[in-house]
Design an enzyme around this catalytic site. Structure first.
Site, PDB file in Angstrom:
ATOM      1  N   TYR A   1     -18.121   3.127   0.995  1.00 56.70           N
ATOM      2  CA  TYR A   1     -19.665   2.819   0.989  1.00 56.70           C
ATOM      3  C   TYR A   1     -19.856   3.009   2.773  1.00 56.70           C
ATOM      4  O   TYR A   1     -21.137   2.779   2.796  1.00 56.70           O
ATOM      5  CB  TYR A   1     -19.839   1.376   0.604  1.00 56.70           C
ATOM      6  CG  TYR A   1     -19.929   1.010  -0.597  1.00 56.70           C
ATOM      7  CD1 TYR A   1     -20.972   1.137  -1.607  1.00 56.70           C
ATOM      8  CD2 TYR A   1     -18.658   0.454  -1.204  1.00 56.70           C
ATOM      9  CE1 TYR A   1     -20.694   0.877  -3.015  1.00 56.70           C
ATOM     10  CE2 TYR A   1     -18.561   0.020  -2.491  1.00 56.70           C
ATOM     11  CZ  TYR A   1     -19.467   0.250  -3.365  1.00 56.70           C
ATOM     12  OH  TYR A   1     -19.342  -0.127  -4.598  1.00 56.70           O
TER      13      TYR A   1
ATOM     14  N   ARG B   1     -12.215  -4.728   8.362  1.00 57.03           N
ATOM     15  CA  ARG B   1     -10.631  -4.268   8.199  1.00 57.03           C
ATOM     16  C   ARG B   1     -10.062  -4.536   9.472  1.00 57.03           C
ATOM     17  O   ARG B   1      -8.925  -5.054   9.726  1.00 57.03           O
ATOM     18  CB  ARG B   1     -10.292  -3.053   7.741  1.00 57.03           C
ATOM     19  CG  ARG B   1      -8.868  -2.937   7.189  1.00 57.03           C
ATOM     20  CD  ARG B   1      -8.692  -1.583   6.517  1.00 57.03           C
ATOM     21  NE  ARG B   1      -8.903  -1.793   5.253  1.00 57.03           N
ATOM     22  CZ  ARG B   1     -10.149  -0.945   4.591  1.00 57.03           C
ATOM     23  NH1 ARG B   1     -10.936  -0.263   5.448  1.00 57.03           N
ATOM     24  NH2 ARG B   1     -10.220  -1.373   3.329  1.00 57.03           N
TER      25      ARG B   1
ATOM     26  N   ASP C   1      -7.400  -6.776   0.384  1.00 57.91           N
ATOM     27  CA  ASP C   1      -8.431  -6.434  -0.566  1.00 57.91           C
ATOM     28  C   ASP C   1      -9.713  -6.556   0.282  1.00 57.91           C
ATOM     29  O   ASP C   1      -9.941  -7.194   1.276  1.00 57.91           O
ATOM     30  CB  ASP C   1      -8.562  -7.533  -1.684  1.00 57.91           C
ATOM     31  CG  ASP C   1      -9.062  -6.835  -2.724  1.00 57.91           C
ATOM     32  OD1 ASP C   1      -9.086  -5.386  -3.081  1.00 57.91           O
ATOM     33  OD2 ASP C   1     -10.073  -7.357  -3.572  1.00 57.91           O
TER      34      ASP C   1
ATOM     35  N   SER D   1       0.841  -1.287   0.067  1.00 61.01           N
ATOM     36  CA  SER D   1       0.031   0.210  -0.050  1.00 61.01           C
ATOM     37  C   SER D   1       0.995   1.356  -0.039  1.00 61.01           C
ATOM     38  O   SER D   1       1.981   1.211   0.534  1.00 61.01           O
ATOM     39  CB  SER D   1      -0.861   0.058   1.263  1.00 61.01           C
ATOM     40  OG  SER D   1      -1.566   1.321   1.407  1.00 61.01           O
TER      41      SER D   1
END
Length: 192
Positions: free
Chosen positions: A150, A177, A68, A7
């Site tokens: 979202y 997460r 992901d 990342s």
């Protein structure tokens, strides 16, 4: 131990580093000279996490972890799923994605959904997967201005607020997460 997080999100990297013992150092893609876009061509969330982790390990020789995430909506047979970021097109616009999702749910009775994060870890020649799931439902409209993606239309189970209304510390505690990251951190602490 040095390990790459696939990342370039500096805030994510700082946050993870603060949760780990000093013996573990997290490197960004930028710090190892990886400036290319890593392909995410798998048909599953697990597959994309594995692709990203393997790309870094194979091309740069580092232990690595990659994540992901997708939003899976029951009434839409799991869509947008692996295509969550580009649900409304390649422009990857969160507003467009939310608007399309709300439109596609207009005539659906059930609004049950779940966020799923998979972290793939390549460490010492072994691969481990950590999965976090947050169950909830899609609201009728956008509510709240925190978070991203979202979050304004996802109401987690047991809460009357959306992810976009919750304080960040609480969201991290109950989110997909957050759950996957806790498993990863426990594994890394155990190995360091």
């Amino acid at each position: 131990m040095k390990i790459v997080f696939a990342s370039n999100n500096k805030n994510k990297i700082i946050e993870l580093q603060s949760m780990l013992p000093e013996s573990v150092t997290i490197l960004s893609l930028e710090s190892i000279g990886c400036h290319e876009e890593i392909p995410e061509t798998a048909s599953t969330i697990e597959g994309n996490a594995i692709l990203k982790a393997n790309y870094v390990t194979q091309k740069y020789g580092y232990d690595c972890f990659a994540d992901d995430t997708g939003l899976e909506v029951l009434a839409l047979d799991g869509a947008p799923g692996v295509y969550s970021a580009r649900y409304a097109g390649e422009q990857r616009n969160p507003e467009d994605n939310m608007n399309l999702l709300l439109k596609n749910l207009t005539d659906k009775e059930t609004r049950a959904a779940q966020f799923k994060t998979v972290i793939a870890l390549n460490l010492n020649g072994e691969q481990h997967l950590f999965t976090g799931i947050a169950k909830g439902e899609i609201t009728l409209e956008k509510i709240g201005n925190q978070g991203f993606g979202y979050d304004p239309i996802f109401q987690p189970e047991g809460y009357i607020e959306t992810f976009a209304q919750l304080p960040l510390e609480l969201k991290n505690e109950i989110s997909h997460r957050g759950k996957a990251t806790k498993q990863l951190l426990a594994h890394l602490k155990n190995k360091s």
